[in-house]
Design a protein around this motif. Sequence first.
Motif, PDB file in Angstrom:
ATOM      1  N   HIS A 362       0.826  -1.282  -0.033  1.00 34.61           N
ATOM      2  CA  HIS A 362       0.000  -0.101   0.007  1.00 34.61           C
ATOM      3  C   HIS A 362       0.644   1.318   0.252  1.00 34.61           C
ATOM      4  CE1 HIS A 362      -3.752  -2.286   0.547  1.00 34.61           C
ATOM      5  NE2 HIS A 362      -3.036  -2.883   1.526  1.00 34.61           N
ATOM      6  N   ILE A 363       1.946   1.126   0.465  1.00 32.39           N
ATOM      7  CA  ILE A 363       2.764   2.418   0.635  1.00 32.39           C
ATOM      8  C   ILE A 363       3.659   2.845  -0.635  1.00 32.39           C
ATOM      9  CG2 ILE A 363       4.343   3.767   2.169  1.00 32.39           C
ATOM     10  CD1 ILE A 363       3.299   2.105   4.571  1.00 32.39           C
ATOM     11  N   ASN A 364       4.377   1.551  -0.960  1.00 35.75           N
ATOM     12  CA  ASN A 364       5.533   1.521  -1.972  1.00 35.75           C
ATOM     13  C   ASN A 364       5.419   0.446  -2.759  1.00 35.75           C
ATOM     14  OD1 ASN A 364       7.637   2.244  -3.711  1.00 35.75           O
ATOM     15  ND2 ASN A 364       9.063   2.652  -2.109  1.00 35.75           N
ATOM     16  N   LYS A 365       4.445   0.617  -3.731  1.00 32.55           N
ATOM     17  CA  LYS A 365       4.430  -0.867  -4.601  1.00 32.55           C
ATOM     18  C   LYS A 365       5.718  -1.125  -5.521  1.00 32.55           C
ATOM     19  CE  LYS A 365      -0.670  -0.854  -4.728  1.00 32.55           C
ATOM     20  NZ  LYS A 365      -1.640  -0.693  -5.417  1.00 32.55           N
ATOM     21  N   ALA A 366       6.344  -0.083  -5.586  1.00 28.23           N
ATOM     22  CA  ALA A 366       7.665  -0.268  -6.567  1.00 28.23           C
ATOM     23  C   ALA A 366       8.875  -0.578  -5.855  1.00 28.23           C
ATOM     24  CB  ALA A 366       7.656   0.989  -7.224  1.00 28.23           C
ATOM     25  N   ALA A 367       8.865  -0.924  -4.479  1.00 25.71           N
ATOM     26  CA  ALA A 367       9.960  -0.843  -3.473  1.00 25.71           C
ATOM     27  C   ALA A 367      10.597  -2.027  -4.043  1.00 25.71           C
ATOM     28  CB  ALA A 367       9.370  -1.064  -2.060  1.00 25.71           C
ATOM     29  N   ASP A 368      12.120  -2.202  -3.886  1.00 25.65           N
ATOM     30  CA  ASP A 368      12.944  -3.713  -3.942  1.00 25.65           C
ATOM     31  C   ASP A 368      12.991  -4.023  -2.558  1.00 25.65           C
ATOM     32  OD1 ASP A 368      14.644  -2.096  -2.630  1.00 25.65           O
ATOM     33  OD2 ASP A 368      15.919  -1.633  -4.509  1.00 25.65           O
ATOM     34  N   GLU A 369      13.429  -5.472  -2.585  1.00 32.25           N
ATOM     35  CA  GLU A 369      13.285  -6.295  -1.113  1.00 32.25           C
ATOM     36  C   GLU A 369      14.224  -5.381  -0.509  1.00 32.25           C
ATOM     37  OE1 GLU A 369      14.363 -10.103  -2.184  1.00 32.25           O
ATOM     38  OE2 GLU A 369      12.206 -10.502  -2.910  1.00 32.25           O
ATOM     39  N   LYS A 370      15.149  -4.731  -0.626  1.00 32.86           N
ATOM     40  CA  LYS A 370      16.018  -4.150   0.371  1.00 32.86           C
ATOM     41  C   LYS A 370      15.388  -3.084   1.053  1.00 32.86           C
ATOM     42  CE  LYS A 370      20.721  -2.350   0.763  1.00 32.86           C
ATOM     43  NZ  LYS A 370      22.279  -1.773   0.233  1.00 32.86           N
ATOM     44  N   THR A 371      14.658  -2.265   0.254  1.00 28.92           N
ATOM     45  CA  THR A 371      14.073  -1.131   0.836  1.00 28.92           C
ATOM     46  C   THR A 371      12.749  -1.735   1.750  1.00 28.92           C
ATOM     47  OG1 THR A 371      14.248   0.019  -1.292  1.00 28.92           O
ATOM     48  CG2 THR A 371      12.458   0.624   0.385  1.00 28.92           C
ATOM     49  N   ILE A 372      12.107  -2.629   1.524  1.00 28.13           N
ATOM     50  CA  ILE A 372      11.227  -3.341   2.056  1.00 28.13           C
ATOM     51  C   ILE A 372      11.650  -3.805   3.660  1.00 28.13           C
ATOM     52  CG2 ILE A 372       9.571  -5.564   2.446  1.00 28.13           C
ATOM     53  CD1 ILE A 372       9.420  -5.528  -0.678  1.00 28.13           C
ATOM     54  N   VAL A 373      12.733  -4.581   3.579  1.00 25.55           N
ATOM     55  CA  VAL A 373      13.378  -4.767   4.708  1.00 25.55           C
ATOM     56  C   VAL A 373      13.922  -3.383   5.578  1.00 25.55           C
ATOM     57  CG1 VAL A 373      15.520  -5.994   5.835  1.00 25.55           C
ATOM     58  CG2 VAL A 373      14.318  -6.837   3.892  1.00 25.55           C
ATOM     59  N   LYS A 374      14.199  -2.703   4.959  1.00 29.92           N
ATOM     60  CA  LYS A 374      14.684  -1.317   5.483  1.00 29.92           C
ATOM     61  C   LYS A 374      13.431  -0.681   6.341  1.00 29.92           C
ATOM     62  CE  LYS A 374      16.131   3.278   4.829  1.00 29.92           C
ATOM     63  NZ  LYS A 374      16.560   4.338   3.693  1.00 29.92           N
ATOM     64  N   TYR A 375      12.499  -0.524   5.829  1.00 32.80           N
ATOM     65  CA  TYR A 375      11.297   0.115   6.381  1.00 32.80           C
ATOM     66  C   TYR A 375      10.563  -1.053   7.381  1.00 32.80           C
ATOM     67  CZ  TYR A 375      11.644   4.210   3.763  1.00 32.80           C
ATOM     68  OH  TYR A 375      12.295   5.652   3.168  1.00 32.80           O
TER      69      TYR A 375
END
Length: 548
Positions: A362-375
């Motif tokens: 819902h927040i960042n559909k284009a996020a890569d896996e590293k960004t998902i882990v970070k947030y």
Amino acid sequence: MQFLTFIGFTALVAVISYFKTRKTDESSSDGYFLGGRSLTAGVVAGSLLLTNLSTEQLVGLNGSAYQSGLSVMVWETLAAVAMVLTAIFLLPRYLKGGLTTVPGFLAERFDVTTKTLTSVLFLSGYVVVLLPVILYSGSLAISGMFDVPELLGVTHTQSIWICVWGIGIIGSIYAVFGGLKAVAISDSINAIGLLAGGLLIPIFGLMMIGDGSILDGLNILTTENPEKFKSMGGPTDPVPFYTIFTGMMLVNLFYWGTNQQIIQRALGAKNLKEGQKGLLLAGFIKILGPIIVVLPGLIAFHIFQGSLENADSAYPMLVKKVLPTAWVGFFAAVVFGAILSSFNSVLNSSVTLFGIDVYKQHINKAADEKTIVKYGKIFGTVLAIAAMFIAPLIANAGSLFNYLQEINGIYSIPILTIIVVGYTTKRVPAIAAKVGLLSGCILYCISQFILKDYFINKALAKAAASGITDAGDLALVTAQAYPHFLDIMAILFVLNIVIMLIIGKFKPREVPFVQEYTKQVDITPWKYVKQAGLVICLIVVGLYIYFA
């Protein structure tokens, strides 16, 4: 000396966990959230046991046993049956779909909104109930074993705040920055120490009662307190026997089969065979659970003659009383590991749910896996801080274990309902799942926070008018005034299923649901899974017959 032992053992576990996990790819969601799907049966079993076996059991369940006797062992023994059902029926379906989170299945079966609502329910329950209870009960144990108020010259309340923040900060570092594999490895190491140390407490306690003899101590304990050794709880006990056949099995099935905090360990198994063996191994060991989380409460009742003001202090007081001084530091370190395990597990699951089901969706559909882990890590840190502020406020909540189980019903039964309907039907639509979630939560809250108080107060007023003043009689009046919360769970479970099926009848899905095999994990079952499961169930039934 005790404190140095405590620090030394805790540091050793941390170092081993670091070297065992430093090659894990934490930049990928699969590596961070599921440990690269590489967990063996032993690690799965150890992680499952220690994730569950923490101070909400050591402190809370022993406190319940101190008050009510052996009947509370049902929380442990029936868990073994739930683990069998999970291994045979649920885990194969989870791994077939290559799930990272339980709500992930709901997105495929129903829709994304259903998945998000479920994730939010999990997260709300974790931050408001589960994490604070773990922190508070853990702080109560550590503060009692080390006598922190006297050690630091502070009040009891201040010592709880200090311990809560100490545990919370260390646990956050493990869970948020280490990922599932770090948590699982540290769990497995601590599980060995906790099982060994946990068995020593009743051994030393029975030796104290029996003047050096364990058998004499057990004989004295059972002879002088026969009312405490009945497996079938009465109407005024925390768990009346009949509730085993109503809501108790549902609660255990939710906890061991659908709760992200627990099932994430099995989802991280290298294949179905290892996951099933891990669950069943944990189930076998779980049957021995009452020795660690029920028997000490009974021993404490005998030693302290039922004189403790707070039943939840029974376990830490018993540890301090019976354990040789030289061993207190080691056992405190093991208990600390158990506290961290549960805290880490819930926090890691929260990070997983937020990163995959909320941030990515819902927040960042284009996020890569590293960004998902970070947030996900950022969210986990915020969640941990919130839980640390809430935890000390639980001091006046009454029995810790009952409080935890009753409040969990707000989200546990609605979630279990939609998962059961999701797997057992093909045409029930997404709108039915949303209605089931909302109706389950709302009706349970109305029942437990409005209707329950109304009927109990009305019954007590009538009893007072009739001149009833005996405490036992009043307890019976209270118990009979309104259904037990486990009964309410069972009623709402059936009601929600009926509601969902009715909606499915009049507004079915256009295309029947069929689960696809993603081939991410080998789902060849362990060939002895049913035989081992049957043996576990027979042992549980045998225990109840023996103690009846």
